[in-house]
Design a protein around this motif. Structure first.
Motif, mmCIF file in Angstrom:
data_model
loop_
_atom_site.group_PDB
_atom_site.id
_atom_site.type_symbol
_atom_site.label_atom_id
_atom_site.label_comp_id
_atom_site.label_asym_id
_atom_site.label_seq_id
_atom_site.Cartn_x
_atom_site.Cartn_y
_atom_site.Cartn_z
ATOM 1 N N LEU A 264 74.379 56.585 45.050
ATOM 2 C CA LEU A 264 75.462 56.064 44.223
ATOM 3 C C LEU A 264 76.192 54.897 44.899
ATOM 4 N N HIS B 213 74.143 51.775 37.888
ATOM 5 C CA HIS B 213 73.605 51.574 39.226
ATOM 6 C C HIS B 213 72.526 50.493 39.208
ATOM 7 N N MET C 3 72.015 48.441 48.899
ATOM 8 C CA MET C 3 71.255 49.609 48.443
ATOM 9 C C MET C 3 70.837 50.454 49.638
HETATM 10 FE FE1 FES Z 1 71.350 54.487 46.038
HETATM 11 FE FE2 FES Z 1 71.440 52.726 44.018
HETATM 12 S S1 FES Z 1 70.898 52.370 46.074
HETATM 13 S S2 FES Z 1 72.051 54.789 44.012
#
Ligand code: FES
Length: 265
Positions: A235, A250, A227
């Motif tokens: 994304l 996501h 993440m």
């Molecule tokens: Fe950036 Fe999920 S960590 S969209």
């Protein structure tokens, strides 16, 4: 969800390479739930640039007020090494709580929790929160697994009224020898379950999902992903799903907890 400077209350070794850290928070965590996570800036300089995600291990309460959070982390790289060096009184920037949570319906009577390795934090938080619930469960069995005894963290905290703990290690250094899913299968052969909630490595979660599906038991899994933002902007944490309207979701905003049958393993 808030972004705030937090104060390190403690940062203690929990097992070989693992630390648990308490952070005083000014607000925002009163309604935080098991499965949710925070994004932590691991240093005050620009390196590493990105925040790191950590599941909540629990909430710190004073006189019925939530005054902080606790996280558990394993030192695996530069960011977590920086965190391991933090001392009481240091300040860390935290965003959270983020993501969704495990949902144990009131009708659930026979619950199974499964945690592998660093998957312990949300399962520990869930077990603690179930203690506070009115109209209790009839039975809750907690399966915890690790490669060796060094990977078993916080297991004494599952010694809770009405909970049964079943520990496995791959090398047999503590508990049963073998993978945690073998113990899970044996327990399900012996008795029913209304719901399985699991967190751990993807291989373990995939196996737990298959075991649950074969027995038509609802199963929720909390999954890990790389993440960068934690808020749906980069994304970078896409995961394959079987939803009608999309092949991807996501982890940071649609998860990290998913119905296991919804994921494309
Ligand atoms: Fe950036 Fe999920 S960590 S969209």
């Amino acid at each position: 969800m808030t972004a705030q400077d937090t104060l390190v209350l403690w940062n203690r070794p929990a097992a070989a390479g693992y630390y648990r850290m308490g952070l005083a928070c000014s607000a925002g965590f009163d309604n935080a739930r098991p499965g949710q996570f925070v994004m932590v800036r691991t240093g005050n300089d620009a390196t590493p640039l990105l925040r790191r995600p950590f599941s909540l291990l629990g909430l710190i309460r004073e006189a019925d007020r939530v005054t902080g959070i606790e996280i558990l982390f394993k030192v695996v790289g530069k960011g977590t090494r920086q965190l391991s060096r933090c001392r009481k009184g240091d300040r860390l920037s935290v965003i959270g709580p983020l993501g969704n949570a495990f949902l144990v319906p009131d009708t659930c009577r026979q619950l199974i929790l499964v945690a592998g390795g660093v998957g312990v934090p949300p399962i520990r938080f869930l077990a603690q929160s179930l203690l506070e619930r009115k109209g209790g469960l009839n039975r809750c069995v907690v399966f915890i697994g690790g490669r060796t005894r060094e990977d078993l963290v916080c297991i004494t905290e599952f010694d809770l009224p009405g909970f049964l703990l079943d520990v496995s290690t791959d090398d047999g250094s503590q508990g049963r020898q073998g993978v945690v899913t073998r113990s899970l299968e044996a327990a399900l052969d012996a008795g029913p379950a209304d719901l399985i909630c699991a967190c751990g490595p993807m291989g373990m979660l995939k196996a737990v999902s298959a075991i649950a599906a074969a027995r038509s038991i609802p199963c929720q899994v909390s999954i890990e992903a790389m993440m960068a933002c934690g808020m749906g902007a980069c994304l970078g944490c896409a995961v394959g799903v079987n939803d009608d309207d999309s092949r991807y979701r996501h982890v940071c905003v649609d998860g990290p907890v998913f119905d296991a049958g919804r994921l494309r393993w």
